[in-house]
Write a protein that holds these residues in place. Structure first.
Motif, PDB file in Angstrom:
ATOM      1  N   GLN A 179       0.867  -1.366  -0.067  1.00 16.45           N
ATOM      2  CA  GLN A 179      -0.046  -0.061   0.007  1.00 16.45           C
ATOM      3  C   GLN A 179       0.642   1.319  -0.063  1.00 16.45           C
ATOM      4  OE1 GLN A 179      -2.656  -0.760   3.575  1.00 16.45           O
ATOM      5  NE2 GLN A 179      -4.278  -0.717   2.188  1.00 16.45           N
ATOM      6  N   TYR A 183       0.837   4.566  -2.907  1.00 17.21           N
ATOM      7  CA  TYR A 183       0.693   5.970  -2.701  1.00 17.21           C
ATOM      8  C   TYR A 183       1.876   6.536  -3.332  1.00 17.21           C
ATOM      9  CZ  TYR A 183      -3.458   5.571   0.365  1.00 17.21           C
ATOM     10  OH  TYR A 183      -4.750   5.295   0.865  1.00 17.21           O
ATOM     11  N   THR A 239      -9.575   7.894  -8.939  1.00  9.74           N
ATOM     12  CA  THR A 239      -8.982   7.356  -7.803  1.00  9.74           C
ATOM     13  C   THR A 239      -7.696   7.923  -7.242  1.00  9.74           C
ATOM     14  OG1 THR A 239      -8.121   5.530  -9.217  1.00  9.74           O
ATOM     15  CG2 THR A 239     -10.198   5.096  -8.290  1.00  9.74           C
ATOM     16  N   SER A 243      -6.625   9.475  -3.848  1.00  8.58           N
ATOM     17  CA  SER A 243      -5.638   9.093  -3.142  1.00  8.58           C
ATOM     18  C   SER A 243      -4.860  10.026  -2.705  1.00  8.58           C
ATOM     19  CB  SER A 243      -4.826   7.906  -3.726  1.00  8.58           C
ATOM     20  OG  SER A 243      -5.589   6.590  -3.981  1.00  8.58           O
ATOM     21  N   GLN A 246      -6.060  12.252   0.370  1.00 13.94           N
ATOM     22  CA  GLN A 246      -5.776  11.677   1.453  1.00 13.94           C
ATOM     23  C   GLN A 246      -4.483  11.898   1.878  1.00 13.94           C
ATOM     24  OE1 GLN A 246      -8.502   9.850   3.457  1.00 13.94           O
ATOM     25  NE2 GLN A 246      -6.733  10.565   4.664  1.00 13.94           N
ATOM     26  N   CYS A 247      -3.459  11.732   1.027  1.00 14.01           N
ATOM     27  CA  CYS A 247      -2.080  11.824   1.320  1.00 14.01           C
ATOM     28  C   CYS A 247      -1.773  13.162   1.897  1.00 14.01           C
ATOM     29  CB  CYS A 247      -1.285  11.587  -0.027  1.00 14.01           C
ATOM     30  SG  CYS A 247      -1.010   9.859  -0.314  1.00 14.01           S
TER      31      CYS A 247
END
Length: 397
Positions: A179, A183, A239, A243, A246-247
Motif C-alpha cells: 500500500q 501511494y 482514484t 488517494s 488523502q495523502c
C-alpha cells in the motif's frame, strides 16, 4: 494568575482554564502527598530548603527515569509555560485559530526536551531556561503550522519529500509495504507530471486539470507493472485524485499533530494517570543535593553574572538597545523592526550581531576571570546559549 504559595503547592498544582484564561490552580493529590512526605520525613538543610533546591533535586531524580520527578517538574513549569503562551497570543503571533490554552498544551508536550536541555551548572534557572525554550518551541510550531495551513493540498504534496510522505503514511497507520508503494508511486507521478503555471514557490497551487490527471494515471499504470505487485489493479484519474488528497490530509496531520491531554491514562488496562505513578524519594541523592544547596558560591556567581551583563547592556547606544528590546521582548522579526524604526533590514541585522558580540565578549571575559574556565568551542557555544536565555528573560524598560 494567582502566585502559588509554598513548596507543596508549587510542585503539585496545575493550571485550569476558563474561556482561554487562567482560572485556578488544581491540586494533584499524589504529588501533594509526595511533596509533603519529602518535606516531613527527609533531613533537609538549614536554613530550610529553597525552591531552587527542590528543582535541582527533582531534576536529578528525573534523570534516573522517575515519573514522580517528571510530575513535580511538570507542575513546577506551569507558570513559565502559561506566560510564554500568553505573550505569544497577545503579541499576535498565534493568529485567530489558536488560543492560549492550545499553545499551553502544545508547549507542555515538549517538557522532556526542555528537561534534557537544562544544565544547572550553566548558571541559569530552570524557569528562565524553560521560558526561553517554551517561546522558541511555540514559535517554531506556529511557523510550521502557518506553512502547512497556507499551502493548498497540491502545493503541500509538491513540497513534501518522499521520506516525509512515507513517515506521514506510516503515522496514519498505512504500514503495509504494498500500500505504501502504491501511494508513493501515485505521488511520484504527480510530482513528475504536474508542472504548475504559477510562479515557483507559490503556496496556493490549484488542482491539476483533467489532462494532467490522465497523464498521471497513464504513468502510474505503466510503472506499476514493474514497480508494484502484478496483482495491483489499474488506477483511474479519479482514484488517484482521491488517494493524493488523502495523502495531503495525512501529511498535515503528521506535520501538525492534534494536541491531546497530557494527563492521560497509561494504557487501556491501566487507569492510573501519568502524574499518579509515584515512587519513594531517593535518600542518597537527597543527601548529595543538601551539600550542593549549602554551597553559596553558585548564587554569588549568578549575581555577578547578571551584573556583568546588565552593565554591558547599559553601555550600548539607545538605538541599539531599542532594537534588542523589540527583538527579544516584543518578538519582532528583523524586517518588522526595520519597518518600525524606518531603517534597512541589513542595518538591523548588523546592529543585532554587533550588540550580541559585545555582550558575548563581556560574558566570556567574566567566565575566564571568575570561573577560570578555558574558552573551548563547546564553552563558547554554552555561553552564547546562556546569553540568549538571559536576553529573552531580561526585564526591558
Amino acid at each position: 494568575m494567582r502566585p502559588r504559595q509554598g513548596l507543596i503547592e508549587t510542585f503539585s498544582t496545575f493550571v485550569t482554564f476558563t474561556e482561554d484564561y487562567f482560572d485556578c490552580w488544581i491540586s494533584d493529590s499524589k504529588l501533594r502527598r509526595s511533596m509533603d512526605r519529602c518535606l516531613k520525613t527527609q533531613p533537609l538543610p538549614k536554613p530550610p530548603a529553597s525552591e531552587k533546591f527542590w528543582v535541582h533535586f527533582w531534576h536529578k531524580k528525573w534523570q534516573t527515569s522517575s515519573d514522580e520527578a517528571q510530575g513535580h517538574l511538570l507542575a513546577y513549569l506551569q507558570e513559565a509555560c502559561y506566560w510564554s503562551a500568553y505573550k505569544t497570543v497577545n503579541a499576535g503571533f498565534a493568529g485567530v485559530h489558536l488560543s492560549i490554552a492550545d499553545l499551553f498544551q502544545i508547549a507542555l508536550t515538549q517538557v522532556e526536551r526542555i528537561l534534557n536541555g537544562f544544565d544547572p551548572d550553566r548558571g541559569s534557572t530552570l524557569k528562565d531556561y524553560a521560558s526561553v525554550a517554551f517561546k522558541s518551541i511555540i514559535r517554531d510550531l506556529l511557523r510550521q503550522r502557518r506553512e502547512t495551513d497556507i499551502c493548498s493540498d497540491w502545493a503541500l504534496l509538491r513540497k513534501l519529500s518522499q521520506k516525509r510522505l512515507r513517515e506521514s503514511l506510516q503515522n496514519a497507520g498505512v504500514n503495509n509495504e504494498e500500500q505504501l508503494e502504491q501511494y508513493i508511486l501515485a505521488w511520484t507521478g504527480f510530482k513528475a507530471l504536474y508542472v504548475p503555471t504559477q510562479a515557483t514557490g507559490t503556496r496556493q497551487l490549484k488542482k491539476p486539470d483533467t489532462a494532467t490527471w490522465e497523464a498521471i494515471a497513464k504513468f502510474y499504470n505503466t510503472e506499476r507493472q514493474t514497480q508494484l505487485s502484478p496483482k495491483t489493479t489499474p488506477a483511474t484519474p479519479a482514484t488517484l485524485e482521491r488517494s493524493l488528497t488523502q495523502c495531503a490530509k495525512w501529511a498535515r496531520l503528521y506535520l501538525y499533530p492534534t494536541v491531546g491531554s497530557l494527563n492521560i491514562t497509561k494504557s487501556d488496562s491501566d487507569t492510573r494517570e501519568i502524574v499518579e505513578d509515584l515512587v519513594d524519594p531517593n535518600e542518597p541523592m537527597l543527601a548529595e543535593l543538601i551539600a550542593e544547596e549549602e554551597n553559596q558560591d553558585r548564587q554569588t556567581q549568578q549575581v555577578q553574572l547578571k551584573q556583568t551583563l546588565t552593565t554591558a547592556l547599559e553601555r550600548l547606544k539607545p538605538d541599539v538597545l531599542e532594537i534588542l528590546r523589540l527583538y527579544y521582548e516584543q518578538g519582532l522579526t528583523q524586517q518588522d523592526i526595520a519597518q518600525q524604526l524606518d531603517m534597512k533590514q541589513y542595518t538591523v541585522s548588523r546592529r543585532l550581531t554587533k550588540a550580541r558580540e559585545t555582550l558575548l565578549k563581556a560574558l566570556a571575559q567574566w567566565t575566564q576571570n571568575t570561573l577560570k574556565g578555558e574558552l573551548t568551542s563547546e564553552a563558547i557555544a554554552q555561553i552564547s546559549t546562556l546569553l540568549e536565555e538571559w536576553l529573552y528573560s531580561y526585564s526591558w524598560k
